[in-house]
Write a protein that holds these residues in place. Structure first.
Motif, mmCIF file in Angstrom:
data_model
loop_
_atom_site.group_PDB
_atom_site.id
_atom_site.type_symbol
_atom_site.label_atom_id
_atom_site.label_comp_id
_atom_site.label_asym_id
_atom_site.label_seq_id
_atom_site.Cartn_x
_atom_site.Cartn_y
_atom_site.Cartn_z
ATOM 1 N N THR A 13 -25.599 -4.827 -7.559
ATOM 2 C CA THR A 13 -24.721 -5.992 -7.431
ATOM 3 C C THR A 13 -24.256 -6.468 -8.797
ATOM 4 N N TYR B 239 -20.308 -6.585 -9.940
ATOM 5 C CA TYR B 239 -19.658 -7.841 -10.331
ATOM 6 C C TYR B 239 -19.388 -7.898 -11.828
ATOM 7 N N ARG C 150 -18.407 -6.645 -3.106
ATOM 8 C CA ARG C 150 -17.572 -7.120 -4.220
ATOM 9 C C ARG C 150 -16.094 -6.900 -3.924
#
Length: 486
Positions: free
Chosen positions: A49, A53, A282
């Motif tokens: 993650t 991001y 995302r």
């Protein structure tokens, strides 16, 4: 006589409850389980993650999944932990506790390195930190498992394993939802520094833990004594590796190769698709807080429910039907992400996809655990199960590194549909060798009945192992641990 037995039973129950409440080992096991589970997502789901991001290329995110391979390969250096001391520290606090402290400090330092590394300018340094975390955390798991087994007898192992599992799941929530909440609020550096600080929970527990390893070390040295004239290394290798493998081949015959293929591919759809879930979130537009709340917090409880339903199905319908159902559900659930990729950032859609994937994945994981457990033999259970559990994780993780290239070439809908299609040959293979565990257990029961030992058979029964087994790669023995699959 009946009254006396009843009184005795009540006394034993009262003693067991008192031991659970008052025994300091239980509290220590909770803290050590927390320390064991905390680093896992920080080099897997949460790490993916963070990369997504930080606008890291999708291909690189897939390749970074290889950094977690030490969790699968830890069986290679696990024997060294039982044989060698940490200089200076082991003489003062014992071998087990010194290894715990050393690995926990190393994990905290490596997490701090990850906190200071910027993916935009120091991606290699960030990857190095993740790799160091994985190696040190995997070694910590080996040490904590050894301490737990040494610290409690057979009668308390179930409680110790359950307590460790509770601590482990609490850590997953902290490293998953907690880290994402902090990152959304104060940035990734603060999140990873916070996680490094939480490793202090395990350090305190390790310092307070009694040293149970001295007698174990002496027994291990005595057990490794080889016959006169036999080379020490050759004897240890034969006893530790060759004999369990020879027993497996003798008992299962040529069908062993088909069984190994089934084990290796059974959870591959999940391993391939898991790395690309965070980049998908995302792209759709979900926030870190939404991902943390739904995927890393709510999703864990859905996974627990799936594991319990898998255990219930095992006792209600038997091993073979549950194994087949798990193969179908575990692969087909990836289609939920194909569906998710077609819509916008609506939380209800994310919740639906996570619910389907986590429930079905945990159900399939429980089925595979029971199947692998049923294939082991008394006297070789720990080594044989370790080999099976390493095999089932390794191929999927090796292929997962290429997942970013597949997404870049074909897109998310086709990619997740492909991972679901991988389950088709697995489902077919289940019908050919899915009953091998039942036949193995039946043969063991017949042989044990002939020798008059009925206790061992019940201990190796697949249904009996289901609720106490581990679905985490590299677990030391099927009857001692239950951990979530990532």
């Amino acid at each position: 006589m009946a009254q006396s037995a009843e009184v005795s039973g009540k006394a034993r129950t009262k003693l067991a409850l008192r031991d659970i409440v008052e025994d300091p080992r239980i509290v220590l096991m909770l803290a050590l389980g927390f320390s064991s589970g905390l680093p896992l997502l920080l080099v897997l789901g949460t790490f993916s993650t963070r990369l997504a991001y930080s606008d890291v290329d999708i291909k690189a995110i897939g390749l970074f999944s290889y950094l977690a391979l030490p969790y699968t390969l830890k069986f290679l250096w696990a024997p060294l932990i039982d044989r060698f001391d940490v200089p200076v520290l082991s003489a003062r606090i014992g071998r087990r506790r010194s290894w715990m402290i050393a690995t926990q400090v190393a994990v905290a330092l490596a997490l701090s390195l990850m906190a200071t590394a910027n993916p935009a300018s120091s991606l290699v340094l960030l990857g190095l930190g993740a790799f160091l975390v994985a190696i040190c955390a995997a070694t910590q798991d080996v040490v904590i498992d050894g301490w737990r087994i040494d610290a409690a007898g057979t009668d308390l192992q179930g409680v110790m394993a359950a307590t460790s599992n509770l601590g482990y799941r609490l850590a997953l929530m902290c490293a998953g939802a907690g880290a994402l909440f902090i990152a959304d609020w104060a940035g990734w550096s603060v999140a990873y520094f916070s996680m490094a600080g939480l490793m202090g929970v395990g350090m305190i527990a390790a310092l307070l833990a009694p040293a149970f390893d001295r007698e174990h070390a002496e027994a291990l040295d005595a057990a490794s004594a080889q016959p006169a004239g036999a080379p020490a290394k050759a004897w240890s290798f034969r006893a530790a590796v060759l004999e369990p493998l020879t027993e497996l081949h003798t008992r299962l015959g040529p069908g062993l190769w088909a069984i190994l293929i089934l084990v290796a591919f059974y959870r591959m759809p999940d391993f391939i698709s898991g790395v690309m879930a965070s980049p998908l979130y995302r792209q759709i537009g979900f926030t870190l807080t939404e991902i943390g709340a739904v995927s890393k917090l709510y999703g864990i409880w859905v996974g627990i429910a799936g594991a319990f339903v898998g255990g219930w199905a095992m006792t209600r319908f038997g091993l073979f039907p549950t194994l087949v159902a798990g193969a179908f559900l575990g692969a087909a659930s990836n289609l939920s992400f194909s569906w998710l990729s077609y819509g916008g950032p609506e939380v209800w859609r994310l919740t639906a996809a996570i619910s389907i994937d986590n429930f079905c994945g945990s159900f399939a994981g429980m089925a595979l655990i029971a199947y692998m457990s049923s294939l082991t033999a008394p006297g070789f259970a720990a080594t044989q199960y370790a080999l099976f559990s390493s095999l089932y994780a390794l191929p999927g993780k090796l292929v997962a590194g290429t997942s970013g290239f597949m997404v870049a070439s074909y897109g998310y809908p086709v990619f997740f549909a492909f991972t679901a299609a991988v389950g088709i040959p697995v489902l077919i293979l289940c019908f050919f060798v899915g009953r091998a565990g039942e036949r193995s257990a039946a043969r063991a029961a017949a042989e044990t009945a002939a020798s008059g030992d009925t206790e061992t058979v019940s201990g190796n029964h697949p249904a009996g192992l289901t609720l106490a087994s581990s679905d985490r790669p590299g677990a030391p023995a099927p009857e001692t641990r239950m951990r979530p699959q990532t």
